[in-house]
Scaffold this active site. Structure first.
Site, PDB file in Angstrom:
ATOM      1  N   ARG A 162       0.832  -1.195   0.000  1.00 21.62           N
ATOM      2  CA  ARG A 162       0.000   0.000   0.000  1.00 21.62           C
ATOM      3  C   ARG A 162       0.868   1.247   0.000  1.00 21.62           C
ATOM      4  O   ARG A 162       1.948   1.267   0.576  1.00 21.62           O
ATOM      5  CB  ARG A 162      -0.905   0.006   1.241  1.00 21.62           C
ATOM      6  CG  ARG A 162      -1.859  -1.157   1.336  1.00 21.62           C
ATOM      7  CD  ARG A 162      -2.886  -1.137   0.226  1.00 21.62           C
ATOM      8  NE  ARG A 162      -3.765   0.032   0.306  1.00 21.62           N
ATOM      9  CZ  ARG A 162      -4.601   0.393  -0.664  1.00 21.62           C
ATOM     10  NH1 ARG A 162      -4.649  -0.298  -1.782  1.00 21.62           N
ATOM     11  NH2 ARG A 162      -5.383   1.441  -0.509  1.00 21.62           N
ATOM     12  N   VAL A 163       0.354   2.276  -0.657  1.00 19.16           N
ATOM     13  CA  VAL A 163       1.098   3.523  -0.686  1.00 19.16           C
ATOM     14  C   VAL A 163       1.280   4.064   0.726  1.00 19.16           C
ATOM     15  O   VAL A 163       2.306   4.642   1.061  1.00 19.16           O
ATOM     16  CB  VAL A 163       0.396   4.553  -1.589  1.00 19.16           C
ATOM     17  CG1 VAL A 163       1.028   5.923  -1.446  1.00 19.16           C
ATOM     18  CG2 VAL A 163       0.468   4.097  -3.034  1.00 19.16           C
ATOM     19  N   ASP A 164       0.284   3.831   1.582  1.00 19.78           N
ATOM     20  CA  ASP A 164       0.456   4.284   2.963  1.00 19.78           C
ATOM     21  C   ASP A 164       1.375   3.352   3.740  1.00 19.78           C
ATOM     22  O   ASP A 164       1.680   3.569   4.896  1.00 19.78           O
ATOM     23  CB  ASP A 164      -0.895   4.454   3.683  1.00 19.78           C
ATOM     24  CG  ASP A 164      -1.761   3.205   3.637  1.00 19.78           C
ATOM     25  OD1 ASP A 164      -1.258   2.132   3.248  1.00 19.78           O
ATOM     26  OD2 ASP A 164      -2.950   3.299   3.993  1.00 19.78           O
ATOM     27  N   ASP A 165       1.832   2.274   3.091  1.00 20.09           N
ATOM     28  CA  ASP A 165       2.857   1.408   3.661  1.00 20.09           C
ATOM     29  C   ASP A 165       4.200   1.656   2.978  1.00 20.09           C
ATOM     30  O   ASP A 165       5.083   0.812   2.986  1.00 20.09           O
ATOM     31  CB  ASP A 165       2.477  -0.075   3.511  1.00 20.09           C
ATOM     32  CG  ASP A 165       1.365  -0.479   4.474  1.00 20.09           C
ATOM     33  OD1 ASP A 165       0.686  -1.457   4.178  1.00 20.09           O
ATOM     34  OD2 ASP A 165       1.186   0.204   5.489  1.00 20.09           O
ATOM     35  N   VAL A 166       4.326   2.813   2.350  1.00 18.89           N
ATOM     36  CA  VAL A 166       5.595   3.221   1.756  1.00 18.89           C
ATOM     37  C   VAL A 166       6.261   4.191   2.715  1.00 18.89           C
ATOM     38  O   VAL A 166       5.642   5.137   3.198  1.00 18.89           O
ATOM     39  CB  VAL A 166       5.378   3.874   0.374  1.00 18.89           C
ATOM     40  CG1 VAL A 166       6.682   4.474  -0.141  1.00 18.89           C
ATOM     41  CG2 VAL A 166       4.855   2.848  -0.616  1.00 18.89           C
TER      42      VAL A 166
END
Length: 705
Positions: free
Chosen positions: A573-577
């Protein structure tokens, strides 16, 4: 056979690879592959980081899609002529009324041009239950097994033919009609993996009601939230279930949820309760007269025939709530016609389905995988499906393979989390069973790291089963990128290429498409039949979340890399980048590097504030059984990441983790890990849905080690 460079003779037998054509035949910027190690299924272990795993000539010869050339021809047609491509497939299903040929697809994905809308086969009238059940009976397959059931305890089992399934679906559908449930009404289903769960879904679909299955591991508060949002006519549940050795009193959870929902202004009139006699007798079940009704007392009294409610292709089929960044669940709404066509087609091709296959997906119907690939997709193809109530490591870590041998399972579809867990338990639990029936493997839910991919392929599949590493979402309804067994070589950990009709693009932060080898944000241009149509009661949020970030595209929320050969790699996920000193690092990338260390069984990575770098990398690491914690091992793990990714990706902190906080479906609750890493222990929130809430205390106790 030893590994051979692609394009060379394999083990001196050039005919082994004669069906594998130049990868320049594939879309998405794939070029010719050269200088990469290659193995042929059944010939050699996949043990190199950059192996290409080729299907055997024998497998490809009988595959539904047998070559890159065939895939390319089908894919290009699906993009150039989506109306014609999908209409031909849809014609194989029963439609009471056909759709308007000029309105096969209508869409607007660009918020700057007006409200977002998607429709497929509008005006066509059909029924997914009829197509999944009745159509198989009427085709002469009424005596074929539709569903096998394996209970929590070994030795508990059952089965239903397609004719028997239709009778049970009709009885429940007739009961629902008798209490006033009709077309468009919502029904909440809070059941474990008993056969009654897919029966309930099909019964709702038969009469045009909208089912909302809530995973029977969610807390009373979470269930109440969903009840208040969709306002169901009734709730279906059972009194209790066992998960492994542990009894769960589901009816008590429902009772608490109904009290909570009433406080919030909505009262449910009926709670239909299945008596799960092997766990709890009815006399021990808490009961509210006038509201609660025993399933066995009423449903079995109704006729075994029930008329079908023919619905428009764009009428709602189900709501499925998924977590949102605001904390309020999002009610993803799927409709009937396009979803039916898409799930059936993705199932057929991604698993190379044959009528003789026995198919087992380990997912719960409380998640999208259980909707699309336990219930609807397989039954629409007339498949024999295995439904498993228990947990995969009970009574021991060999349970999955015992079940595979018992039912002669040929297609096995599961989550990377389960693969890593079983890998940690050791090969002996796998190799004591035959598993000779296995033909195709699959994984779902998150990117699978290459080492877990290779273990799954080499040990579970005996190096002979192609593996479909599928990427898709609750919102997409079905697979978006997946290998097609028999069609092209696989790279361990890559979702490879798009499914028919899917146009993935990788964009930069400004929304500009990037060509060739690159990394960025994964978007989809153009709709596909299985796409969700809205968020229930909140179309503004639908547009804001998925279509406003990059105008003209569906934004998946995932990061993606495309390599020089055109293969796609999901980076999380982008929020897991994590943004470390200007470097964007996908958590999945770091986790994969850690798990490639021989003494690391599992890892979960989150970002934490760093006064110098902006964000630092915080890694929770579970070691292989018997390996002690040590400073030397900590340094070795960090060195592994430095070697595989680079010094900029080295974890700032390794936190030893005897276990990771997971839901009962195996999803890692990263929200909890972020709070522990940030030392915000008073903000951990609800941990009731965890399979083992005690893991949280263990992690807190080890936070300074």
């Amino acid at each position: 056979m030893g590994a051979a460079t692609a394009g060379q003779q394999a083990g001196g037998t050039p005919d082994k690879l004669r069906h594998v054509e130049s990868m320049s035949e594939l879309p998405s910027g794939a070029g010719t592959i050269s200088g990469i190690s290659a193995v042929v299924l059944g010939e050699s272990l996949a043990d190199e980081e950059h192996d290409l795993v080729f299907p055997s000539a024998e497998f490809s010869a009988s595959a539904l899609v047998s070559s890159p050339k065939q895939y390319k021809e089908m894919y290009e047609r699906s993009i150039k002529d989506p109306a014609g491509f999908w209409s031909e497939i849809a014609d194989a299903f029963y439609w009471k009324e056909k759709w308007n040929p000029s309105e096969v697809c209508s869409e607007n994905l660009d918020v700057s041009k007006g409200p977002v809308h998607i429709s497929w086969f509008k005006g066509g009238k059909t029924n997914i239950c009829y197509n999944a059940v009745d159509r198989n009976v009427e085709a002469g397959n009424g005596d074929k097994i539709a569903m096998y059931w394996e209970g929590n305890e070994p030795g508990q089992d059952g089965k239903l033919t397609y004719s028997e399934l239709r009778e049970k679906v009709c009885q429940l559908a007739n009961y629902l009609k008798s209490v006033g449930v009709g077309k468009g009404d919502a029904v909440v289903i809070y059941l474990p993996m008993l056969l009654e769960l897919p029966i309930a879904m099909l019964a709702c679909a038969r009469i045009g009601a909208v089912h909302s299955v809530v995973f029977a591991g969610f807390s009373a508060d979470s269930l109440a939230q969903r009840i208040v949002d969709c306002k169901p006519k009734l709730v279906l549940t059972c009194n209790a279930v066992k998960r492994g050795p542990k009894p769960i009193l589901l009816k008590d959870i429902v009772d608490a949820a109904l009290v909570e929902s009433e406080k919030n202004g909505f009262s449910v009139g009926i709670c239909l309760t299945y008596e799960n006699q092997s766990v709890m007798k009815r006399q021990d079940t808490k009961w509210q007269a006038g509201r609660d009704v025993w399933w066995q007392d009423v449903v079995t009294n109704f006729p075994t025939k029930c008329d079908v409610e023919w619905v428009d292709a764009e009428d709602p089929l189900f709501l499925l709530y998924t977590s949102g960044s605001t904390g309020k669940p999002k009610g993803v709404m799927h409709t009937s016609g396009g979803y039916m066509v898409y799930t059936a087609t993705t199932f057929k091709y991604a698993f190379d389905y044959k009528p003789t296959d026995i198919y087992w997906c380990t997912a719960d119907c409380g998640w999208i995988t259980g909707h699309s690939y336990v219930t609807y997709g397989p039954l629409l193809n007339g498949a024999a499906v295995l439904v498993f109530e228990g947990t995969p490591n009970y009574p021991d870590a060999g349970r999955c393979w015992d079940i595979v041998d018992k039912y002669k399972v040929s297609i096995f579809y599961t989550a990377p989390t389960l693969v890593r867990s079983l890998m940690r338990d050791g090969n002996e639990y796998v190799t004591r069973y035959s598993r000779k029936s296995l033909r195709v493997l699959g994984s779902v839910g998150e990117p699978i790291n290459p080492s877990a991919w290779r273990w799954f392929y080499n040990v579970v599949g005996d190096s002979k089963c192609p593996k479909s590493d599928t990427w898709w979402q609750t919102e997409t309804g079905g697979f978006m990128m997946t290998p097609l067994p028999g069609a092209w070589p696989q790279k361990p950990g890559s979702a490879t290429f798009p499914f028919f009709g899917v146009q993935p693009v990788i964009v930069d932060e400004k929304g500009q498409e990037i060509e060739g080898e690159c990394s960025g944000y994964l978007c989809i241009k153009k709709s596909w039949p299985g796409a969700f149509r809205t968020l229930y009661g909140d179309h503004d949020r639908y547009e804001t979340t998925y279509f406003k970030p990059f105008a003209g595209y569906y934004f998946t929320g995932d990061g993606c890399s495309r390599d020089k050969d055109g293969y796609h790699w999901l980076t999380g996920r982008v929020d897991d980048v994590i943004n470390v000193s200007g470097h964007r690092i996908g958590t999945a990338e770091v986790e994969s590097a850690l798990v490639s260390h021989p003494q690391c069984a599992e890892a979960a990575v989150v970002g934490v504030e760093h006064e110098v770098k902006g964000q630092g990398i915080y890694a929770f690491v579970t070691l292989v059984d018997g390996v002690p914690y040590s400073e030397e091992l900590r340094k070795s793990l960090i060195s592994k990441v430095r070697t595989q990714i680079g010094a900029f990706a080295a974890p700032d902190r390794i936190h030893w983790a005897p276990g990771l906080p997971k839901t009962r479906s195996g999803k890692i609750m990263r929200r909890i890990l972020r709070k522990i890493a940030a030392k915000q222990l008073d903000e951990l929130g609800d941990i009731s849905t965890l399979a083992d809430p005690g893991v949280v205390d263990q992690l807190i106790a080890l936070k300074d080690c």
